[in-house]
Design a protein around this motif. Structure first.
Motif, short mmCIF file in Angstrom:
data_model
loop_
_atom_site.label_atom_id
_atom_site.label_comp_id
_atom_site.label_asym_id
_atom_site.label_seq_id
_atom_site.Cartn_x
_atom_site.Cartn_y
_atom_site.Cartn_z
N GLY A 1 0.82 -1.19 0.00
CA GLY A 1 0.00 0.00 0.00
C GLY A 1 0.86 1.25 0.00
N PRO A 2 0.31 2.37 0.38
CA PRO A 2 1.06 3.64 0.30
C PRO A 2 2.29 3.69 1.19
CG PRO A 2 -1.03 3.93 1.45
CD PRO A 2 -1.08 2.57 0.83
N LYS A 3 2.25 3.09 2.37
CA LYS A 3 3.39 3.19 3.27
C LYS A 3 4.63 2.57 2.65
CE LYS A 3 4.66 2.51 8.12
NZ LYS A 3 4.17 2.07 9.45
N GLU A 4 4.50 1.38 2.08
CA GLU A 4 5.63 0.72 1.45
C GLU A 4 6.07 1.46 0.19
OE1 GLU A 4 2.66 -0.53 2.33
OE2 GLU A 4 2.72 -2.72 2.43
N THR A 5 5.09 1.94 -0.58
CA THR A 5 5.41 2.64 -1.82
C THR A 5 6.17 3.93 -1.56
OG1 THR A 5 3.46 1.70 -2.91
CG2 THR A 5 4.44 3.65 -3.92
N LEU A 6 5.78 4.66 -0.54
CA LEU A 6 6.49 5.89 -0.19
C LEU A 6 7.95 5.60 0.16
CD1 LEU A 6 3.68 7.58 1.92
CD2 LEU A 6 4.58 8.41 -0.26
N VAL A 7 8.19 4.50 0.84
CA VAL A 7 9.56 4.11 1.19
C VAL A 7 10.37 3.82 -0.08
CG1 VAL A 7 10.93 2.25 2.24
CG2 VAL A 7 9.05 3.27 3.51
#
Length: 345
Positions: free
Chosen positions: A117-123
């Motif tokens: 989701g977004p948390k992993e993608t932002l990383v």
């Protein structure tokens, strides 16, 4: 009799301290040996750099052996050959980096990771941007329903190696102390000492079609019927906030003010599109508005919304399930991205 008994008692009393000392020496030696082995493993893990994160002081082979995209992204995201990158999960997985290069002239790497989701993608976006020697020429970011969450923690559904991409070196070092690394080190060593090792695809492309076909998503009647049932993929957030949009805007502002960015709302089968005015439709519209605002406020940014009713998404044979489409749809996604990037130049 008394003399004999006293002698035995004295010998027994003298033996007890000696035995205790032997046990103490054994424990000290064992702890020292264990510590040395642990230190040797730790140093080896740093030097061998099992996932090619670039943190080793040694000159190692580029790339990694074939493996999952979560760990392979550490190597791919550092590769200077790619000035464009694709981010997201399996909902943008079929977009081919080489075809995007043909359409735009920009060499792309796919840094997708399924079930993220977004948390992993932002990383992963952060990792890619901070390893650029020159500014990125394009970022393509899939913003599916997981980006609509109102939860500022942006929950993670599957394990993800955050430690591998951490800015904190101590966190990376702590992450090396895991059984996965014990298994990976000999594989990495074989990769290093083999003249022409089997290498994971540098551009990260991974076609999931064969897997879905093998699971019966084309032939099994019950799976085909399930596709025709309504499913809510709106994200369920009618009123906000949208912390993933806020976090993405902040990351781009801090790390890549000028890079062209295409935000993609990937296509769904028609049975996953909500009716306008319904609670799901209001949630869909609210989430779209949050990312449209990001695109409007940031220079060189465009939202490509493919979650709309078209003949292509009405055809069941173009989808495996509500959100995983086939190659014919992927070509439309690629063309839409290329048109958006061209308009930003």
């Amino acid at each position: 009799m008394n003399s004999s008994t006293s002698s035995s008692e004295r010998l027994s009393a003298e033996a007890k301290p000696a035995a205790g000392m032997r046990w103490q020496r054994f424990i000290r030696v064992s702890l020292t040996a264990g510590g040395l082995l642990l230190a040797a493993f730790f140093v080896s893990a740093i030097l061998i750099d099992p996932y090619d994160s670039g943190r080793s002081p040694l000159s190692l082979k580029q790339g990694v052996r074939p493996q999952g995209p979560r760990t392979a992204a550490a190597s791919r995201g550092r590769d200077p050959a790619f000035s464009g990158a694709i981010f997201g999960n399996s909902h943008i997985q079929l977009v081919k980096p080489d075809l995007l290069k043909t359409l735009t002239g920009i060499p792309f790497v796919s840094l997708i990771a399924p079930a993220t989701g977004p948390k992993e993608t932002l990383v992963l976006i952060d990792w890619y941007l901070r390893h650029r020697q020159e500014p990125a020429k394009a970022l393509v970011i899939s913003v599916d329903h997981t980006w609509c969450t109102p939860d500022p923690a942006m929950p993670v559904s599957k394990p993800f190696p955050f430690w591998l991409f951490s800015r904190n070196f101590a966190e990376y070092l702590f992450g090396l102390m895991r059984y996965d690394i014990v298994e990976e080190l000999p594989r990495r060593i074989r990769y290093e000492i083999t003249n022409a090792p089997d290498r994971a695809r540098p551009d990260g492309y991974w076609d999931y079609e064969a897997g879905y076909v093998g699971l019966g998503y084309v032939e099994k009647p019950e799976l085909r019927r399930r596709l025709l049932e309504r499913q809510d993929m709106s994200g369920g957030n009618e009123t906000g906030p949208f912390p993933a949009a806020t976090a993405l805007a902040a990351l781009l502002e801090a790390e890549s003010k000028g890079a062209p960015v295409v935000l993609v709302r990937p296509p769904l089968h028609i049975t996953a599109l909500p009716a306008p005015g319904s609670p799901e439709g209001r949630a869909e519209a609210a989430c779209r508005a949050a990312f449209q605002a990001l695109a409007d406020e940031r220079p060189a940014t465009k939202l490509v919304d493919l979650r709309r009713d078209t003949p292509l998404i009405r055809e069941p044979s173009n989808f495996f399930d509500h959100s995983h489409y086939r190659q014919i749809v992927a070509r439309e996604v690629e063309n839409s991205i290329a048109v958006a990037l061209t308009s930003l130049r």
